[in-house]
Design a protein around this motif. Structure first.
Motif, PDB file in Angstrom:
ATOM      1  N   ALA A  54       0.926  -1.263  -0.028  1.00 25.49           N
ATOM      2  CA  ALA A  54      -0.079  -0.030  -0.098  1.00 25.49           C
ATOM      3  C   ALA A  54       0.978   1.144   0.064  1.00 25.49           C
ATOM      4  N   GLY A  55       1.196   1.689  -1.163  1.00 32.68           N
ATOM      5  CA  GLY A  55       2.172   2.800  -1.237  1.00 32.68           C
ATOM      6  C   GLY A  55       3.593   2.468  -0.709  1.00 32.68           C
ATOM      7  N   LYS A  56       3.977   3.329   0.182  1.00 33.53           N
ATOM      8  CA  LYS A  56       5.575   3.053   0.568  1.00 33.53           C
ATOM      9  C   LYS A  56       5.331   2.049   1.779  1.00 33.53           C
ATOM     10  N   TYR A  57       4.052   1.648   2.022  1.00 30.43           N
ATOM     11  CA  TYR A  57       3.767   0.851   3.473  1.00 30.43           C
ATOM     12  C   TYR A  57       3.378  -0.726   2.874  1.00 30.43           C
ATOM     13  N   HIS A  58       2.836  -1.440   3.815  1.00 31.34           N
ATOM     14  CA  HIS A  58       2.298  -2.863   3.630  1.00 31.34           C
ATOM     15  C   HIS A  58       1.156  -2.811   4.770  1.00 31.34           C
ATOM     16  N   ILE A  59       0.246  -3.654   4.392  1.00 31.35           N
ATOM     17  CA  ILE A  59      -0.999  -4.058   5.082  1.00 31.35           C
ATOM     18  C   ILE A  59      -0.783  -5.475   5.194  1.00 31.35           C
ATOM     19  N   GLU A  60      -0.980  -6.048   6.486  1.00 28.89           N
ATOM     20  CA  GLU A  60      -1.227  -7.298   6.752  1.00 28.89           C
ATOM     21  C   GLU A  60      -2.697  -7.648   7.306  1.00 28.89           C
ATOM     22  N   LEU A  61      -3.372  -8.496   6.868  1.00 32.76           N
ATOM     23  CA  LEU A  61      -4.592  -8.885   7.271  1.00 32.76           C
ATOM     24  C   LEU A  61      -4.679 -10.239   7.579  1.00 32.76           C
ATOM     25  N   VAL A  62      -5.000 -10.598   9.322  1.00 31.28           N
ATOM     26  CA  VAL A  62      -4.878 -11.798   9.695  1.00 31.28           C
ATOM     27  C   VAL A  62      -6.405 -12.179   9.880  1.00 31.28           C
ATOM     28  N   GLN A  63      -7.042 -13.312   9.422  1.00 28.73           N
ATOM     29  CA  GLN A  63      -8.217 -13.754   9.427  1.00 28.73           C
ATOM     30  C   GLN A  63      -8.343 -14.907  10.757  1.00 28.73           C
ATOM     31  N   GLN A  64      -9.257 -14.141  11.815  1.00 25.32           N
ATOM     32  CA  GLN A  64      -9.357 -15.432  12.853  1.00 25.32           C
ATOM     33  C   GLN A  64     -10.880 -15.673  12.698  1.00 25.32           C
ATOM     34  N   ALA A  65     -11.360 -16.633  13.789  1.00 18.42           N
ATOM     35  CA  ALA A  65     -12.623 -16.970  13.768  1.00 18.42           C
ATOM     36  C   ALA A  65     -13.847 -15.877  13.637  1.00 18.42           C
ATOM     37  N   SER A  66     -13.847 -14.969  14.386  1.00 19.30           N
ATOM     38  CA  SER A  66     -14.992 -13.940  14.152  1.00 19.30           C
ATOM     39  C   SER A  66     -14.441 -12.352  13.989  1.00 19.30           C
ATOM     40  N   GLU A  67     -13.084 -12.248  13.888  1.00 22.83           N
ATOM     41  CA  GLU A  67     -12.501 -11.060  13.565  1.00 22.83           C
ATOM     42  C   GLU A  67     -11.486 -10.768  12.405  1.00 22.83           C
ATOM     43  N   VAL A  68     -11.116  -9.802  12.103  1.00 16.25           N
ATOM     44  CA  VAL A  68     -10.008  -9.812  11.243  1.00 16.25           C
ATOM     45  C   VAL A  68      -9.119  -8.725  12.028  1.00 16.25           C
ATOM     46  N   HIS A  69      -7.793  -8.953  11.800  1.00 19.22           N
ATOM     47  CA  HIS A  69      -6.749  -8.232  12.740  1.00 19.22           C
ATOM     48  C   HIS A  69      -5.882  -7.319  11.450  1.00 19.22           C
ATOM     49  N   VAL A  70      -5.861  -6.276  11.432  1.00 20.16           N
ATOM     50  CA  VAL A  70      -5.054  -5.619  10.398  1.00 20.16           C
ATOM     51  C   VAL A  70      -3.631  -4.657  10.916  1.00 20.16           C
ATOM     52  N   TYR A  71      -2.769  -5.136  10.431  1.00 20.87           N
ATOM     53  CA  TYR A  71      -1.444  -4.629  10.836  1.00 20.87           C
ATOM     54  C   TYR A  71      -0.905  -3.366   9.869  1.00 20.87           C
ATOM     55  N   LEU A  72      -0.308  -2.445  10.100  1.00 17.95           N
ATOM     56  CA  LEU A  72       0.518  -1.278   9.308  1.00 17.95           C
ATOM     57  C   LEU A  72       1.932  -1.500   9.610  1.00 17.95           C
ATOM     58  N   LEU A  73       2.350  -2.054   8.246  1.00 17.32           N
ATOM     59  CA  LEU A  73       3.673  -2.509   8.200  1.00 17.32           C
ATOM     60  C   LEU A  73       4.674  -1.535   7.523  1.00 17.32           C
ATOM     61  N   ASP A  74       6.033  -1.369   7.713  1.00 15.72           N
ATOM     62  CA  ASP A  74       6.872  -0.666   7.042  1.00 15.72           C
ATOM     63  C   ASP A  74       7.497  -1.372   5.943  1.00 15.72           C
ATOM     64  N   ALA A  75       8.343  -0.647   5.195  1.00 14.01           N
ATOM     65  CA  ALA A  75       8.973  -1.335   3.942  1.00 14.01           C
ATOM     66  C   ALA A  75       9.740  -2.670   4.330  1.00 14.01           C
ATOM     67  N   ASN A  76      10.024  -2.972   5.841  1.00  9.82           N
ATOM     68  CA  ASN A  76      10.915  -4.156   6.046  1.00  9.82           C
ATOM     69  C   ASN A  76       9.972  -4.991   6.649  1.00  9.82           C
ATOM     70  N   GLU A  77       8.671  -4.852   6.601  1.00 10.56           N
ATOM     71  CA  GLU A  77       7.493  -5.720   7.329  1.00 10.56           C
ATOM     72  C   GLU A  77       7.523  -5.561   8.886  1.00 10.56           C
ATOM     73  N   LYS A  78       8.083  -4.571   9.277  1.00  7.77           N
ATOM     74  CA  LYS A  78       7.855  -4.157  10.749  1.00  7.77           C
ATOM     75  C   LYS A  78       6.606  -3.610  11.372  1.00  7.77           C
ATOM     76  N   THR A  79       6.178  -3.916  12.378  1.00  8.38           N
ATOM     77  CA  THR A  79       4.710  -3.303  12.849  1.00  8.38           C
ATOM     78  C   THR A  79       4.833  -1.909  13.086  1.00  8.38           C
ATOM     79  N   LEU A  80       4.281  -1.149  12.590  1.00  7.10           N
ATOM     80  CA  LEU A  80       4.196   0.514  12.873  1.00  7.10           C
ATOM     81  C   LEU A  80       3.342   0.924  13.993  1.00  7.10           C
ATOM     82  N   PRO A  81       3.404   1.906  14.948  1.00  2.76           N
ATOM     83  CA  PRO A  81       2.589   2.130  16.033  1.00  2.76           C
ATOM     84  C   PRO A  81       1.234   2.687  15.055  1.00  2.76           C
TER      85      PRO A  81
END
Length: 183
Positions: A54-81
């Protein structure tokens, strides 16, 4: 066909897809191409989900039973605040029903409830973070879930840091400690 279904289909088709981008993940390494958002991503996902550019970032989607978890990642796939970040997700079920949900910040990632009894086919995640508007399209989620690729957290941080659950070994994104296998 209901107007809402027609509008939902139009929105899914018109969702912005990023163009292929060239960037390097580590200083001194050759740049490589990324496919458009919604296409397969060649990098390992830090939380066991699916990663999209997603542009200069990455977005990770993790599917769980009744939820989705979304992480904003930098270019090195490190989680951003998520300081001042907001987000929504448009969820399309296998039954053709579209639901828009607000992503709620929880520690180092966003969480959204999936309506009960829904099997997701597609999710379009839209984030506003660090002065940028980002979006990523995640498709074939129903096939990933059937194949057993939906994440059930097998590893956690020994300090019980929020957002540290992962399907694979690694380091806690909060404190950096090695994740341990759940008993």
């Amino acid at each position: 066909m209901k107007i809402s279904h027609i509008l939902a289909a139009a929105l899914l088709l018109a969702a912005p897809l990023t163009v292929a981008a060239q960037h390097s993940h580590k200083p001194g390494t050759a740049a490589h191409g990324h496919k458009a958002a919604g296409e397969s991503h060649a990098h390992k996902s830090p939380h066991g989900g699916t990663v999209r550019t997603a542009g200069k970032y990455h977005i990770e989607l993790v599917q769980q039973a009744s939820e989705v978890h979304v992480y904003l990642l930098d270019a090195n796939e490190k989680t951003l605040p998520l300081t001042r970040a907001t987000g929504t997700a448009m969820l399309l079920s296998t039954a053709g029903k579209t639901t828009s949900v607000k992503l709620t910040p929880t520690g180092d990632h966003f969480v959204a409830a999936v309506p009960a009894g829904t099997t997701l086919r597609t999710a379009i995640v839209s984030l506003k973070a660090n002065g940028s508007s980002l979006s990523a399209r995640f498709e074939k989620l129903d096939k990933a879930a059937k194949a057993g690729n939906a994440v059930s957290a097998a590893y956690i941080c020994p300090m019980n840091c929020e957002g540290s659950a992962s399907a694979q070994p690694g380091s806690c994104p909060k404190c950096g400690m090695a994740l341990v296998k759940k008993s």
